[in-house]
Design an enzyme around this catalytic site. Sequence first.
Site, mmCIF file in Angstrom:
data_model
loop_
_atom_site.group_PDB
_atom_site.id
_atom_site.type_symbol
_atom_site.label_atom_id
_atom_site.label_comp_id
_atom_site.label_asym_id
_atom_site.label_seq_id
_atom_site.Cartn_x
_atom_site.Cartn_y
_atom_site.Cartn_z
ATOM 1 N N VAL A 8 15.299 20.649 17.859
ATOM 2 C CA VAL A 8 15.725 19.947 19.081
ATOM 3 C C VAL A 8 17.148 20.379 19.438
ATOM 4 C CG1 VAL A 8 16.385 17.670 19.982
ATOM 5 C CG2 VAL A 8 14.178 17.961 18.826
ATOM 6 N N GLY A 89 5.593 2.431 14.866
ATOM 7 C CA GLY A 89 6.533 1.363 15.241
ATOM 8 C C GLY A 89 7.623 1.879 16.179
ATOM 9 N N ASP A 113 2.056 8.493 6.947
ATOM 10 C CA ASP A 113 0.751 7.829 7.050
ATOM 11 C C ASP A 113 -0.189 8.480 8.073
ATOM 12 O OD1 ASP A 113 1.438 6.006 5.142
ATOM 13 O OD2 ASP A 113 2.113 4.486 6.560
ATOM 14 N N ARG A 140 -3.539 14.609 -14.640
ATOM 15 C CA ARG A 140 -4.875 15.045 -15.112
ATOM 16 C C ARG A 140 -4.782 15.640 -16.520
ATOM 17 N NH1 ARG A 140 -9.771 13.741 -13.595
ATOM 18 N NH2 ARG A 140 -9.489 14.232 -11.406
ATOM 19 N N GLY A 156 0.970 4.015 1.486
ATOM 20 C CA GLY A 156 0.021 3.726 2.563
ATOM 21 C C GLY A 156 -0.244 2.235 2.618
ATOM 22 N N GLU A 173 -11.887 10.619 -9.479
ATOM 23 C CA GLU A 173 -13.190 9.984 -9.713
ATOM 24 C C GLU A 173 -13.480 8.852 -8.739
ATOM 25 O OE1 GLU A 173 -11.421 11.334 -12.060
ATOM 26 O OE2 GLU A 173 -12.888 12.644 -13.010
HETATM 27 O O1 F6P Z 1 5.192 3.817 7.058
HETATM 28 C C1 F6P Z 1 5.308 4.734 6.041
HETATM 29 C C2 F6P Z 1 5.348 4.077 4.701
HETATM 30 O O2 F6P Z 1 5.678 5.079 3.814
HETATM 31 C C3 F6P Z 1 4.099 3.384 4.206
HETATM 32 O O3 F6P Z 1 3.101 4.189 3.715
HETATM 33 C C4 F6P Z 1 4.661 2.500 3.152
HETATM 34 O O4 F6P Z 1 3.833 1.457 2.892
HETATM 35 C C5 F6P Z 1 5.950 2.048 3.750
HETATM 36 O O5 F6P Z 1 6.343 3.076 4.618
HETATM 37 C C6 F6P Z 1 6.989 1.773 2.746
HETATM 38 O O6 F6P Z 1 8.130 1.291 3.374
HETATM 39 P P1 F6P Z 1 9.468 0.947 2.623
HETATM 40 O O7 F6P Z 1 10.101 2.225 2.231
HETATM 41 O O8 F6P Z 1 10.265 0.217 3.627
HETATM 42 O O9 F6P Z 1 9.086 0.142 1.421
#
Ligand code: F6P
Length: 304
Positions: A8, A89, A113, A140, A156, A173
């Site tokens: 940018v 967000g 995510d 593993r 996640g 698995e």
């Molecule tokens: O939104 C991305 C993310 O990495 C999510 O996967 C995770 O749950 C969250 O942010 C963790 O957020 P923080 O670092 O505020 O705990």
Amino acid sequence: MNAAIRAVVRYGISKGLEVFGGFRGYHGLINDQLKLLNHRSVSNIIGQGGTILKTERCPEFSTDRGKQKAYQVVKKNAIDGLIIIGGNGSFAAIHSFYAKYKVPCIGIPASIDNDINGIDVTIGSDTAINTALAAIDNIRDTATSMERIFVVEVMGRDSGYIALQVALAGGCEDVIIPEMKFDLDLCINKIIQGHEKGKVSWIIVVAEGAGKAEDLAKKITEKTQLESRAIVLGHVQRGGRPTAFSRSLALCLGEAAIDSLLEGQTDKAVGLSCGKILTVDFAIAIKKKDLKVEKLYNLIKILT
Ligand code: F6P
């Protein structure tokens, strides 16, 4: 994110623009913490994870007062357009800011995510998956050598994207994700049956939003009498050297974001879809993304 900032800044300057960096995301916009960036400001950041501009969640930007303060900063600094590097967000917040103040804005999707609708992949998600996969490959070795069960928790909160990708690529698995109902008894029965046939090790991946690795490992040990361990990978997945794919995607999207603003586009995200870089309205980008989890989920179950 640093690769996106680099593109940018340098591409913007090549087009005759002045580029300011806002510190700590919307916090910087609200509190006038902006800095004019030059070619040199973004030297040697292409291989660094995170962001040199720093980042934080900013609930104030969701309030009318916060938006008003941000608009005053935009006016004071004669800013013609905003480029936002962030996830769902961040895009939802700028979309509602645009609805009121009409400051041209373009988003660059960055979230591990992969939760931006209408595009294939966000910057950073490939890096996060590869980081988690490297850890799983290492685990593993112990799982096989010491004949254990490992429950590995990956990031996640609302999305099973990372969990699915690493479970598939890591030959795991089982996988537990927020989008799919999980039957613990079925999982335990499969382990017991496998053990009776001579299987000695398992890796079960669980997304942060679908359960706690510690609890699951405990339950599995109780019910199978096999030795289980829990590992939480946590924030190691949100840092480290970005993969080549994450970097080049970020650089191309940085260029596309500047071009889109110069063309007069606004209230949109740039992104990669089916091999092409395009724009998606924020109104669509912030809708819940269908990650088509079921197909991958079923494939993982078939291949184990
Ligand atoms: O939104 C991305 C993310 O990495 C999510 O996967 C995770 O749950 C969250 O942010 C963790 O957020 P923080 O670092 O505020 O705990």
